[in-house]
Design an enzyme around this catalytic site. Structure first.
Site, PDB file in Angstrom:
ATOM      1  N   SER A 263       0.836  -1.183   0.000  1.00 53.19           N
ATOM      2  CA  SER A 263       0.000   0.000   0.000  1.00 53.19           C
ATOM      3  C   SER A 263       0.873   1.235   0.000  1.00 53.19           C
ATOM      4  CB  SER A 263      -0.945   0.013   1.219  1.00 53.19           C
ATOM      5  OG  SER A 263      -0.297  -0.518   2.349  1.00 53.19           O
ATOM      6  N   SER A 264       0.258   2.342  -0.372  1.00 52.26           N
ATOM      7  CA  SER A 264       0.925   3.640  -0.321  1.00 52.26           C
ATOM      8  C   SER A 264      -0.029   4.630   0.322  1.00 52.26           C
ATOM      9  CB  SER A 264       1.291   4.132  -1.729  1.00 52.26           C
ATOM     10  OG  SER A 264       2.126   3.220  -2.404  1.00 52.26           O
ATOM     11  N   ASN A 265       0.479   5.438   1.229  1.00 52.73           N
ATOM     12  CA  ASN A 265      -0.329   6.531   1.758  1.00 52.73           C
ATOM     13  C   ASN A 265       0.567   7.719   2.039  1.00 52.73           C
ATOM     14  OD1 ASN A 265       0.837   5.146   3.918  1.00 52.73           O
ATOM     15  ND2 ASN A 265      -0.916   5.337   5.254  1.00 52.73           N
TER      16      ASN A 265
END
EC number: 3.5.1.97
Length: 824
Positions: A263-265
């Site tokens: 994931s990327s945030n």
């Protein structure tokens, strides 16, 4: 009997998406989808268990908006709606976590069940549930009643994959939701698969050459001391059931049950945004296919409103927006579990293990497997001081070595309460306070309110007396034992940094030599590098944030060009190319010229992107296949699997490690070096491209190699050749290093294996700050209009506004609504 398709299914067995339709393993035949199995979109229906009327509206994505007069009724309805949309997923995840798949799949699922019984997620879930507050337990109980209201009402109209499997679903218990949370936590266990793979690799190359194959960032020393733990051990013959364990772990990781989840945030501070208000962006990445485990939900009740990401079976919004605070999560790639090699002695039915020079009786308990089509099977699970002995076969532990898994206990853990409290937090300061109580799962939590941004690492990380936890440790020697856990106040965090942004994309988020050990199994750094490039490039807004989430430029290509041009490489590489046979020499020169001009944009239509990715695949084979092959060998599969979860030897060798022994081709009498192998790889990339894409190199397209396969993990759908469950494959761009992530198996095939499954952006400058999308559909039932309906909008970047203000509900959700009334 299990269906014949099961053996083909098991290599992709185990993820939430796979479990979604496991029940059709019975091999039933399915006609068209029955609309009677789908929750209605309108009308009025009584529902026993409600106190007052509840409204359910849906937007074009199928996302439900639940409006109620009490939070009790909202949770009850959430359980009802979750079950209506994803009952197969919920039941499948529960049976997987319980180690009971063989009850519907037959004996072919026994190995998975044995491993899951050894892992014993039920114990973890029980500890989490018992530690929860009475308030939280009431919430879980009300949610379970809503699920059971669905199971009762639709007992004769369940989706076909459930109804025709010969399985009668058990009613949902509050503890089952804690079990789903424990399964989610288990799915983030990056290092378990890597430790098993490391043993398989050590069997092939020995402890002396193992360190070169372990996940190590370029600025870190190779872990030779860690590999030395295995010296002198007869790994080939002594470790009970290693090949079975590794094979099952690979199967679980194949669809996100071990370490694949990424994931990327990121968050943009007011000084970096065009509006002077914060932005938050999140995308959750799971194995590509139908259906994603994630879905959206919105709840509005007195004193509580929230929109965001949910997993059916769990009455919590794990990433979302409540009108004041936006929060999101990504995988830390944390290492909070360890395998221990245990010396085992068996005398009759008695099993002992060595502990600090003494033989100690192993604890034991019985497990019963109710196998479909067979008689019940009773087996014994043994435990050492470190944990249960992992087992995937019917062979009980004998004299030799076995593997025990140690994980943190959660007896006093308040993570479930903390997630609920986080969804009510009014600002970043309060988000920090609540997120520090999330100890059961290792996450990068990123927050934003209108004026502030923050990042906090959650989890429970062991203090190891010695060693790094990269490899199994000798369990008989107490010097490798854990010594408590790091204080949560020492966990990395940041708030309102001077640079004006925060980002987590599974990379190493802490400096080398940080005071506590989070992991050695970090993801590739390129996505985080690209976020930094774009965040620093100018003021940001919703439009630029969407562009970031769909960005397909890799920074790895520029690094590769730097290596090719390095003073110690440029001339030797040219000489190595010149020394190739004529046909290979011409191919290598063409590849070199084109790669040096490549801009790093991995669009689906790019010819140079196709060549670049062909080079990556062929370089892996040229470097490692002579030692680890053939491609069907467990060692090669271990290398490929590890590259999908962490920074890999494939990347590490391309960017450095010039003195690695793997540059030599052991199948030739001469000793090769890095320039020679790179020259071969350049030539092989063109040769392979010719065979796959034809001789017109300008007509090559990356998307002709790299495809999103919208196939259901449902084995029944595979038996039927697709049909209503599957959708047509489509060209994909990007790879594992791009923000618009689209990972493939490095060293195996080109098909997309990982994709963003749920995207969310919150721009605090907007009247309605939240937008989002999912990549497949809200429903797991092919009879629903919301099954796979989001694929095209996802491909086109068509986000949906998700309004939180009541006056905007009609615009976002329309007038049509389902009204649920109290029943008698």
């Amino acid at each position: 009997m299990a269906s014949p398709a099961l053996r083909h299914f098991l290599p992709r067995f185990g993820a939430a998406a796979a479990a979604a339709s496991f029940l059709s393993l019975a091999g039933c035949q399915l006609g068209g989808g029955d609309p009677e199995t789908v929750l209605p979109a309108s009308g009025t229906f009584p529902l026993k268990g409600l106190a007052q009327n509840v409204s359910v509206r849906r937007n074009n994505m199928g996302m439900p908006l639940i409006e109620s007069s009490t939070y009790h009724d909202a949770l009850f309805t959430l359980g009802y709606v979750h079950a209506g949309d994803r009952i197969g997923q919920m039941l499948g995840m529960r049976l997987l976590a319980q180690g009971r798949l063989s009850e519907v799949a037959g004996a072919d699922a026994l190995e998975v069940d044995r491993l899951m019984r050894s892992v014993n997620l039920k114990r973890n879930a029980s500890d989490l549930y018992n530690a929860a507050s009475p308030r939280l337990k009431r919430f879980f109980d009300v949610y379970a009643r809503g699920v059971n209201a669905y199971l009762f009402r639709y007992r004769d109209k369940l989706p076909a994959d459930v109804a025709r499997a010969g399985y009668t679903p058990e009613y949902w218990k509050p503890e089952d939701s804690a079990l789903i949370f424990s399964l989610l936590n288990f799915s983030l266990s990056v290092n378990l698969q890597e430790e098993l793979s490391a043993l398989v690799l050590a069997q092939k190359v020995g402890a002396d050459k193992l360190a070169w194959l372990l996940p190590t960032y370029p600025d870190e020393e190779l872990p030779f001391a860690e590999a030395d733990k295995l010296k002198g051990l007869n790994l080939s013959n002594q470790v009970t059931g290693l090949s079975d364990l590794n094979r099952i772990a690979l199967q679980l990781s194949d669809l996100n049950m071990l370490g694949v989840a990424a994931s990327s945030n990121w968050a943009i501070a007011p000084q970096r945004s065009r509006s002077g208000k914060s932005l938050l962006a999140s995308d959750m990445q799971l194995p590509a296919g139908l259906n994603s485990a994630w879905s959206f939900v919105q709840i509005r009740a007195p004193k509580y409103q929230v929109s965001g990401a949910s997993i059916a079976g769990l009455p919590l919004v794990l990433s979302g927006f409540n009108g004041k605070l936006a929060w999101s999560m990504s995988n830390v790639k944390g290492d909070n579990q360890d395998l221990f090699l245990e010396k085992i002695k068996r005398e009759g039915n008695r099993v002992s293990y060595m502990a600090d020079g003494k033989w100690v009786p192993a604890a034991s308990h019985q497990e019963t497997f109710l196998v479909k089509g067979g008689s019940p099977i009773r087996e014994t699970v043994y435990e050492t001081r470190h944990g249960a002995l992992l087992n995937a076969s019917a062979t009980p532990p004998g004299n030799g070595l076995s593997l025990a898994l140690q994980v943190p206990d959660f007896k006093d853990d308040k993570s479930l309460d903390a997630f609920f409290d986080l969804s009510r937090a009014p600002n970043v300061e309060k988000a920090f306070d609540t997120s520090r109580e999330i100890r059961a799962i290792t996450l990068n939590m990123v927050f934003a309110d209108a004026s502030n941004i923050g990042w906090q690492v959650t989890g429970r990380f062991p203090n190891r007396r010695e060693g790094q936890g990269l490899l199994p440790s000798p369990g008989w020697d107490g010097k490798y034992d854990w010594d408590g856990f790091a204080d949560s106040m020492l966990h990395p965090y940041d708030q309102d940094p001077r640079q004006g942004w925060l980002a987590a994309a599974n990379q190493r988020t802490i400096p080398k030599g940080y005071g506590m050990q989070l992991s050695n199994s970090w993801g590739y750094p390129e996505r985080a590098e690209r976020i930094a490039e774009l965040a620093n490039s100018g003021k940001q807004d919703l439009r630029s944030t969407v562009a970031m989430q769909y960005d397909q430029t890799t920074t790895f290509a520029a690094k590769l060009k730097t290596i090719f041009q390095a003073p110690g490489m440029s001339k030797p590489l040219k000489q190595a190319i010149d020394a190739l046979p004529e046909a290979d020499r011409n191919n290598a020169r063409e590849a070199f010229t084109r790669l040096m001009a490549f801009d790093g944009k991995l669009s689906a239509t790019s010819a140079d992107a196709a060549l670049y990715e062909l080079f990556l695949q062929e370089s892996a084979k040229q470097i490692f296949l002579d030692e680890l092959g053939p491609e069907t060998s467990p060692a090669w599969q271990a290398l490929v699997a590890n590259a999908s979860s962490s920074y890999s030897p494939q990347a590490d060798h391309l960017l450095g490690r010039d003195d690695s022994p793997y540059w030599d081709d052991v199948k030739t009498p001469q000793k090769e070096d890095k320039p020679a192998i790179l020259a071969r790889s350049l030539a092989a990339a063109v040769t392979r491209g010719d065979s796959l894409l034809g001789s017109d190199h300008k007509a090559w397209q990356w998307g002709k190699l790299h495809r999103d396969n919208w196939t259901s993990a449902n084995p029944l759908a595979r038996q039927l050749g697709g049909g209503e469950f599957n959708r047509s494959a489509s060209a994909a761009g990007g790879d594992h290093t791009t923000l618009n992530v689209s990972g493939f198996e490095w060293g195996k095939g080109f098909d997309a294996r990982v994709a963003p499954s749920l995207r969310m952006i919150v721009d605090f400058s907007l009247v309605e700050p939240m937008t989002g999308m999912i990549n497949t559909g809200q429903s797991g039932n092919p009879a629903s209009p919301y099954y796979a309906n989001s694929i095209e909008p996802w491909q086109k970047g068509q986000y949906m506004s998700i309004p939180l203000q009541q006056q905007n509900y009609e615009k976002g959700y329309g007038k049509q609504r389902l009204t649920l009334t109290p029943g008698k």
